[in-house]
Design an enzyme around this catalytic site. Sequence first.
Site, PDB file in Angstrom:
ATOM      1  N   CYS A  50      -1.085   9.066 -10.909  1.00 50.62           N
ATOM      2  CA  CYS A  50      -1.941   8.568 -11.272  1.00 50.62           C
ATOM      3  C   CYS A  50      -3.012   8.861 -10.641  1.00 50.62           C
ATOM      4  O   CYS A  50      -2.899   9.865  -9.629  1.00 50.62           O
ATOM      5  CB  CYS A  50      -2.142   7.351  -9.839  1.00 50.62           C
ATOM      6  SG  CYS A  50      -3.562   6.187 -10.328  1.00 50.62           S
ATOM      7  N   CYS A  54      -5.017   6.766  -3.077  1.00 51.93           N
ATOM      8  CA  CYS A  54      -5.085   5.761  -2.423  1.00 51.93           C
ATOM      9  C   CYS A  54      -3.533   6.301  -1.539  1.00 51.93           C
ATOM     10  O   CYS A  54      -2.915   7.389  -1.512  1.00 51.93           O
ATOM     11  CB  CYS A  54      -4.309   5.229  -3.252  1.00 51.93           C
ATOM     12  SG  CYS A  54      -5.511   4.384  -4.110  1.00 51.93           S
ATOM     13  N   CYS A  57      -0.049   5.999  -1.467  1.00 50.67           N
ATOM     14  CA  CYS A  57       0.485   5.612  -2.574  1.00 50.67           C
ATOM     15  C   CYS A  57       1.197   6.646  -3.107  1.00 50.67           C
ATOM     16  O   CYS A  57       0.434   7.970  -3.222  1.00 50.67           O
ATOM     17  CB  CYS A  57      -0.193   5.162  -3.814  1.00 50.67           C
ATOM     18  SG  CYS A  57       0.549   4.396  -5.251  1.00 50.67           S
ATOM     19  N   CYS A  94       5.970  -9.557 -12.145  1.00 50.93           N
ATOM     20  CA  CYS A  94       5.133  -9.109 -11.869  1.00 50.93           C
ATOM     21  C   CYS A  94       5.328  -7.522 -12.152  1.00 50.93           C
ATOM     22  O   CYS A  94       6.267  -6.719 -11.295  1.00 50.93           O
ATOM     23  CB  CYS A  94       4.627  -9.038 -10.359  1.00 50.93           C
ATOM     24  SG  CYS A  94       3.740  -7.835  -9.663  1.00 50.93           S
ATOM     25  N   CYS A 126       3.008 -11.467 -14.013  1.00 47.87           N
ATOM     26  CA  CYS A 126       1.807 -11.376 -13.119  1.00 47.87           C
ATOM     27  C   CYS A 126       1.640  -9.411 -13.682  1.00 47.87           C
ATOM     28  O   CYS A 126       2.952  -8.854 -13.703  1.00 47.87           O
ATOM     29  CB  CYS A 126       2.053 -11.200 -11.475  1.00 47.87           C
ATOM     30  SG  CYS A 126       1.084 -10.590 -10.702  1.00 47.87           S
ATOM     31  N   CYS A 186      -4.124 -12.477  -7.361  1.00 44.67           N
ATOM     32  CA  CYS A 186      -3.358 -12.188  -6.624  1.00 44.67           C
ATOM     33  C   CYS A 186      -3.955 -11.182  -5.472  1.00 44.67           C
ATOM     34  O   CYS A 186      -4.113 -10.153  -6.264  1.00 44.67           O
ATOM     35  CB  CYS A 186      -1.861 -11.562  -6.754  1.00 44.67           C
ATOM     36  SG  CYS A 186      -0.845 -11.334  -5.737  1.00 44.67           S
ATOM     37  N   ARG A 258       2.411 -14.216   0.379  1.00 41.23           N
ATOM     38  CA  ARG A 258       3.358 -13.098  -0.233  1.00 41.23           C
ATOM     39  C   ARG A 258       4.024 -11.824   1.268  1.00 41.23           C
ATOM     40  O   ARG A 258       3.177 -10.604   1.277  1.00 41.23           O
ATOM     41  CB  ARG A 258       2.941 -12.526  -1.334  1.00 41.23           C
ATOM     42  CG  ARG A 258       3.259 -13.321  -2.583  1.00 41.23           C
ATOM     43  CD  ARG A 258       2.370 -12.769  -3.769  1.00 41.23           C
ATOM     44  NE  ARG A 258       2.633 -14.186  -4.479  1.00 41.23           N
ATOM     45  CZ  ARG A 258       3.457 -14.695  -4.830  1.00 41.23           C
ATOM     46  NH1 ARG A 258       4.682 -14.175  -4.799  1.00 41.23           N
ATOM     47  NH2 ARG A 258       3.047 -16.065  -5.881  1.00 41.23           N
TER      48      ARG A 258
HETATM   49  N1  SAM Z   1      -2.615   0.737  -9.671  1.00 41.61           N
HETATM   50  C1  SAM Z   1      -2.941  -0.486  -9.370  1.00 41.61           C
HETATM   51  C2  SAM Z   1      -3.647  -1.014  -8.182  1.00 41.61           C
HETATM   52  O1  SAM Z   1      -3.820   0.517  -7.642  1.00 41.61           O
HETATM   53  O2  SAM Z   1      -4.216  -1.768  -8.183  1.00 41.61           O
HETATM   54  C3  SAM Z   1      -1.945  -1.138  -9.272  1.00 41.61           C
HETATM   55  C4  SAM Z   1      -0.045  -0.584  -8.774  1.00 41.61           C
HETATM   56  S1  SAM Z   1      -0.230  -0.081  -6.636  1.00 41.61           S
HETATM   57  C5  SAM Z   1       0.630   1.182  -6.078  1.00 41.61           C
HETATM   58  C6  SAM Z   1      -0.094  -1.890  -6.190  1.00 41.61           C
HETATM   59  C7  SAM Z   1      -0.456  -1.921  -4.655  1.00 41.61           C
HETATM   60  O3  SAM Z   1       0.887  -1.409  -4.304  1.00 41.61           O
HETATM   61  C8  SAM Z   1      -1.438  -1.630  -3.786  1.00 41.61           C
HETATM   62  O4  SAM Z   1      -2.520  -1.936  -4.034  1.00 41.61           O
HETATM   63  C9  SAM Z   1      -0.965  -1.149  -2.389  1.00 41.61           C
HETATM   64  O5  SAM Z   1      -1.542  -2.527  -2.112  1.00 41.61           O
HETATM   65  C10 SAM Z   1       0.747  -2.067  -2.784  1.00 41.61           C
HETATM   66  N2  SAM Z   1       1.316  -0.637  -2.598  1.00 41.61           N
HETATM   67  C11 SAM Z   1       1.493   0.755  -2.302  1.00 41.61           C
HETATM   68  N3  SAM Z   1       1.987   1.671  -1.800  1.00 41.61           N
HETATM   69  C12 SAM Z   1       2.147   1.351  -0.602  1.00 41.61           C
HETATM   70  C13 SAM Z   1       3.251   0.949   0.050  1.00 41.61           C
HETATM   71  N4  SAM Z   1       3.736   2.355   0.970  1.00 41.61           N
HETATM   72  N5  SAM Z   1       3.275   0.585   0.996  1.00 41.61           N
HETATM   73  C14 SAM Z   1       2.419  -0.687   0.915  1.00 41.61           C
HETATM   74  N6  SAM Z   1       2.139  -1.233   0.256  1.00 41.61           N
HETATM   75  C15 SAM Z   1       2.045  -0.267  -0.829  1.00 41.61           C
HETATM   76  C1  DTB Z   2       1.486  -5.680  -3.398  1.00 40.64           C
HETATM   77  O1  DTB Z   2       0.505  -5.988  -3.389  1.00 40.64           O
HETATM   78  N1  DTB Z   2       3.028  -5.363  -3.148  1.00 40.64           N
HETATM   79  C2  DTB Z   2       3.983  -4.741  -3.956  1.00 40.64           C
HETATM   80  C3  DTB Z   2       3.128  -5.888  -5.466  1.00 40.64           C
HETATM   81  N2  DTB Z   2       1.442  -6.127  -4.932  1.00 40.64           N
HETATM   82  C4  DTB Z   2       2.782  -4.858  -6.386  1.00 40.64           C
HETATM   83  C5  DTB Z   2       3.788  -3.374  -4.397  1.00 40.64           C
HETATM   84  C6  DTB Z   2       4.442  -3.298  -3.189  1.00 40.64           C
HETATM   85  C7  DTB Z   2       4.336  -1.498  -3.419  1.00 40.64           C
HETATM   86  C8  DTB Z   2       5.810  -1.200  -2.627  1.00 40.64           C
HETATM   87  C9  DTB Z   2       5.642   1.038  -2.675  1.00 40.64           C
HETATM   88  C10 DTB Z   2       6.347   1.456  -3.796  1.00 40.64           C
HETATM   89  O2  DTB Z   2       7.059   0.355  -4.071  1.00 40.64           O
HETATM   90  O3  DTB Z   2       5.906   2.455  -4.654  1.00 40.64           O
HETATM   91 FE1  SF4 Z   3      -2.805   4.102  -8.560  1.00 42.66          FE
HETATM   92 FE2  SF4 Z   3      -1.085   4.150  -6.218  1.00 42.66          FE
HETATM   93 FE3  SF4 Z   3      -3.908   4.037  -6.109  1.00 42.66          FE
HETATM   94 FE4  SF4 Z   3      -2.698   2.130  -7.618  1.00 42.66          FE
HETATM   95  S1  SF4 Z   3      -2.412   1.727  -4.989  1.00 42.66           S
HETATM   96  S2  SF4 Z   3      -4.903   2.868  -8.395  1.00 42.66           S
HETATM   97  S3  SF4 Z   3      -0.864   3.798  -8.335  1.00 42.66           S
HETATM   98  S4  SF4 Z   3      -2.737   5.829  -6.627  1.00 42.66           S
END
Ligand code: SAM
Ligand code: DTB
Ligand code: SF4
Length: 321
Positions: A50, A54, A57, A94, A126, A186, A258
């Site tokens: 990506c 973030c 992430c 989801c 979702c 959501c 959730r």
């Molecule tokens: N790329 C899209 C976005 O950012 O909206 C969708 C996927 S993103 C991985 C979905 C959500 O996962 C993020 O908004 C964040 O709140 C959560 N998330 C990602 N990495 C995480 C982590 N290491 N711990 C907890 N939540 C995480």
């Molecule tokens: C949300 O708030 N938590 C979920 C779902 N929406 C998509 C994702 C959590 C991701 C945790 C880190 C990972 O497994 O990559």
């Molecule tokens: Fe990309 Fe992860 Fe950020 Fe979603 S949360 S926009 S997958 S870097």
Amino acid sequence: MKNWTKAEILDVYNKPLLELVYEAATAHRQFHKAGEVQISSLLSIKTGGCSEDCAYCPQAARYHTDIKVHKLMSIEEVNTASERAKNAGASRMCLGAAWREVRDNKDFDKVLEMVKTINAKEMEVCCTLGMLTEEQAKKLADAGLYAYNHNIDTSEEFYGDVITTRTYEDRLNTIKNVRKAGMTVCSGGIIGMGESVEDRIGMLFTLTNLTPQPESVPINGLVPVEGTPLEKQEIVPVWDMVRMIATTRIVMPHTSVRLSAGRLSMSMEAQALCFMAGASSIFAGDKLLTTPNPAFNEDMDMFNILGLTPKAAFSEKKVMA
Ligand code: SAM
Ligand code: DTB
Ligand code: SF4
């Protein structure tokens, strides 16, 4: 619906813990069947690579994490995974993609097909695919998408410390587009990223002020992943998780709260307190998107021990403005 000020939300958050849980449990019982918890299943349909930054992430291309990058899955693979999830008791599927935003290309057409396929199984579908235009949101709605996940993650003030490649305003705009298309929203966030209590309250304040409020609010405990800027963050204390869930329940009594990422580091007792405090959904399955989650069998044991039952699909009402 009550208009909460930040000071009022903070007062709720800071109540003596057991009083807070009691009030949240009482609010929960007004609009929800206590003891019913939705099982949602997460599937990463496009993993890693990506462009965003973030800080939490593991899927951001710029951080060197140990994940398996994968292009968009096939419709068949998604079909098989959702069939399996449904048979295991999940009522919501989801689909997550590591995209900054949706582009109008073949991949998007494929996602629309995935949505139709899952929708035909009588499961809530979702998606979380990044930013959407109004037209793209409309196409997803037409394909039968029930909910769109787009987290605001934290307060407006702290947002820039976590993400610089897009703005809070961008996030709110996508949420608006989702609403215009008639889908349920959501949106929630993450605690344990180094934010202050005021930031947590700021996030809830933004969510309570959306009209209508989100039907679903995920509260994630940060899963610190090696290679990301937040790798050294301490696991958030369970008491903070309980406070956050209880406060969310009280300020948004209709919404589905959730208990999302972070359960692997929580005991069953801690999770039980979260359910008592109004959490009405979990992600079950051995993996979240890229990080581990409690084993499915252990979750089912937990349901048995706590006397929880899985919630049926489409049993929650839309939140009115
Ligand atoms: N790329 C899209 C976005 O950012 O909206 C969708 C996927 S993103 C991985 C979905 C959500 O996962 C993020 O908004 C964040 O709140 C959560 N998330 C990602 N990495 C995480 C982590 N290491 N711990 C907890 N939540 C995480
Ligand atoms: C949300 O708030 N938590 C979920 C779902 N929406 C998509 C994702 C959590 C991701 C945790 C880190 C990972 O497994 O990559
Ligand atoms: Fe990309 Fe992860 Fe950020 Fe979603 S949360 S926009 S997958 S870097």
